[in-house]
Design an enzyme around this catalytic site. Structure first.
Site, PDB file in Angstrom:
ATOM      1  N   TYR A 157       1.380  -0.942  -0.099  1.00 53.31           N
ATOM      2  CA  TYR A 157       0.079   0.106  -0.058  1.00 53.31           C
ATOM      3  C   TYR A 157       0.899   1.010   0.201  1.00 53.31           C
ATOM      4  O   TYR A 157       0.092   2.318   0.451  1.00 53.31           O
ATOM      5  CB  TYR A 157      -0.968  -0.099   1.190  1.00 53.31           C
ATOM      6  N   LYS A 204       4.067 -13.480   5.941  1.00 53.70           N
ATOM      7  CA  LYS A 204       4.372 -14.470   4.660  1.00 53.70           C
ATOM      8  C   LYS A 204       6.293 -15.172   4.923  1.00 53.70           C
ATOM      9  O   LYS A 204       6.956 -14.047   3.283  1.00 53.70           O
ATOM     10  CB  LYS A 204       4.406 -13.920   2.766  1.00 53.70           C
ATOM     11  N   ASP A 239      -0.930 -17.683   5.333  1.00 54.38           N
ATOM     12  CA  ASP A 239      -1.531 -18.868   4.082  1.00 54.38           C
ATOM     13  C   ASP A 239      -2.349 -20.190   5.167  1.00 54.38           C
ATOM     14  O   ASP A 239      -3.592 -20.325   5.202  1.00 54.38           O
ATOM     15  CB  ASP A 239      -1.122 -19.657   3.591  1.00 54.38           C
ATOM     16  N   ASP A 263      -6.471  -6.511   5.077  1.00 48.44           N
ATOM     17  CA  ASP A 263      -7.382  -6.730   3.887  1.00 48.44           C
ATOM     18  C   ASP A 263      -8.350  -7.899   3.945  1.00 48.44           C
ATOM     19  O   ASP A 263      -8.747  -7.445   4.638  1.00 48.44           O
ATOM     20  CB  ASP A 263      -6.310  -5.485   2.678  1.00 48.44           C
TER      21      ASP A 263
END
Ligand code: NAP
Length: 519
Positions: A157, A204, A239, A263
């Site tokens: 972002y 991640k 994940d 988000d």
């Protein structure tokens, strides 16, 4: 009990258009709270009006400064979507209640929402997801009650994008130690204040070792500090967090994560407890807080009086707590829960989920009336959650200094240069071209396409596009200086079309860059 001031974006003066009679003002408490209200786009005006009516009915003295942002502002030619007058109002009030703002998709202006969050450095986006009475879900009865704390400024972002070549786009993911520390500390403090027992960090970091890896490292450092509060700290790969949300969401308490992850998983969390119609949020900075529903402008429902206003009403409950109107916040929250629990006033989104009669679903205004009628009542079966601070919050303090002298003490070296070029050459031919450009002081470590090494040949059938990145590092025994990088780039620019060059640094003896895939 509220007063209205309208701040118009296209005028340089503030017109104090009070819509209340003079004797009303005489009866006003001397210092009402001041809040900037942004109606927003699509369904925004309806949901904001609903929340404002309820707050007024609850008797909270607020002077609303009505201000513009979003689609109408873009149409007037202000490409920021947030006019000067609105920024001035927020600087005065430091608190915003806003409706959703429409964002042009793809090419065009940047999101006015993101602009607002960044302008006022609201670094922690707090999105609770709690099982609600009368809102049946697959997880009803399991006690889902979590808060996603999303970093709100950085990551993808940051909005730094480039076309490296025609048809090859790149978006830079920016993660900083300071930005990570601010939001992670916020999450631990929130756990402490609310008496929550666990903070889960979701990244991640297994793939993005420098960016998400930094976020994870800062989390681990802060976890040690909060261990004395007996707050459990765990790290999960994002994940797996998605998987665990779907499988056993009640295990989560507070989840802190980077911007894009947050988000996505906060929308997922809202889906677990009834959907976007119920998902509230607050954007908190050190000086300014912005309260809004998680949902967008839902344009197909605009002006139809059918949207569920619960998300924005619950966001306004967060706002009331923020401005120290805890009793009013509890009253409004209890009225919403009582209304939902009754099961008699059901908005269309909930009617669709429960399979009940949509024809007779409650309108936005009828739901608002029902909440107002329930002010002062408490839900029979839903326990109140202790959300007020359980002790004094220590002043936020950085774990480590970010002063220039800290950085001056870092030992720096140069390892080489990454150069991105646009080329039609086959990988072998391009590799040979770079070999000839390397000169004595450099050697070609690899050429990669989309992160995968294509030179020296790997024997793999990697597809290529027109953009390649070559890594040239110091040849054996060479200590590189700035002039070597400049000279190399000069040679490259004479023979190839380059679009990006990044110096490869060594910081305190550690490479400040990652390997390529297959290297
Ligand atoms: P959206 O406006 O959130 O709507 C998506 C769907 O969610 C709606 O079609 C509706 O589902 C459901 N929904 C949303 N709000 C609801 C509510 N209050 N009550 C009941 N159902 C609700 O997402 P979008 O269509 O992707 O985005 C529209 C615009 O909003 C875009 O310009 C986007 O950029 C902007 N946006 C702004 C914000 C913000 O201001 N913070 C946030 C997100 C998106 P059904 O169709 O199933 O009824």
């Amino acid at each position: 009990m509220s007063r209205r001031v309208i701040v118009r974006g296209h005028s340089s003066t503030h017109t104090g258009l009070c819509q209340w009679p003079a004797e009303y003002h005489a009866a006003m408490p001397s210092s009402p709270h001041r809040v900037t209200a942004i109606a927003g786009d699509g369904v925004g005006p309806e949901v904001v009006a609903s929340a404002v009516r309820i707050i007024e009915a609850a008797g909270v003295a607020i002077e609303w400064e009505w201000a513009d942002a979003g689609a109408e502002v873009f149409r007037r030619g202000d490409s920021s979507g947030v006019p000067r007058e609105t920024r001035d109002s927020i600087e005065r009030t430091r608190v915003v209640l806003k409706g959703p703002l429409e964002t042009p998709v793809g090419l065009g202006e940047k999101s006015a929402n993101v602009t607002l969050r960044k302008l006022f450095e609201t670094y922690a986006n707090v999105r609770p997801a709690r099982e609600l009475p009368g809102v049946p879900t697959r997880y009803a009865g399991e006690g889902v009650d979590m808060i996603v704390v999303r970093e709100n400024i950085e990551d993808l972002y940051a909005g730094i994008e480039h076309m490296l070549a025609p048809d090859v786009a790149q978006c830079l993911k920016v993660i900083t130690r300071k930005g990570s520390e601010k939001v992670i500390r916020y999450a631990f403090e929130l756990a402490r204040r609310e008496g929550r027992r666990k903070v889960t960090c979701a990244t991640k970091a297994n793939i993005m070792k420098l960016t998400d890896g930094l976020f994870k490292r800062v989390f681990e450092e802060l976890a040690e500090e909060y261990a004395v509060e007996a707050i459990e700290a765990e790290h999960l790969i994002i994940d797996n967090v998605a998987h665990q949300f779907a499988k056993a969401p009640a295990q989560f308490d507070i989840v802190v994560t980077t911007n894009l992850n947050g988000d996505i998983i906060s929308d997922l969390a809202s889906g677990l407890v009834g959907g976007l119609g119920f998902a509230s949020s607050g954007n908190y900075g050190d000086d300014v807080a912005i309260f809004e529903a998680v949902h967008g402008s839902a344009p197909k429902y605009a002006g139809k009086d059918v949207i569920n206003p619960t998300a924005l009403i619950l966001s306004s409950v967060m706002m009331l707590r923020h401005i120290d109107e805890a009793a009013a916040a509890d009253t409004v929250e209890a009225a919403v829960l009582t209304t939902l629990e009754s099961g008699t006033v059901v908005t269309a989104d909930l009617a669709r989920q429960t399979g009940s009669d949509i024809e007779h679903a409650a309108s936005t205004s009828a739901f608002t009336d029902a909440v107002i009628a329930n002010l002062g009542r408490s839900p029979a079966a839903t326990p109140a959650r202790a959300v007020r601070p359980t002790g004094p919050a220590p002043a936020p303090h950085p774990r480590r200094s970010y002063a220039p002298e800290v950085y001056a003490g870092i030992e720096r070296g140069l390892a080489g240069l990454d150069v991105v070029v646009e080329s039609d050459l086959a990988a072998d031919a391009l590799g040979a071209e770079f070999e000839s450009l390397a000169g004595e002081r450099f050697r070609v470590e690899f050429v990669e396409a989309r992160g995968t090494v294509v030179y020296p040949a790997t024997g793999l059938a990697s597809d290529t596009v027109r953009a390649f990145r070559a890594r040239l590092v110091a040849s054996d025994g060479t200590v590189l200086g700035e002039e070597d990088l400049v000279s190399l780039l000069g040679r490259v620019s004479e023979r190839l079309r380059w679009s990006e060059a990044i110096r490869l640094q060594v910081l305190d003896g550690e490479p400040a860059y990652t390997k390529a895939q297959g290297q």
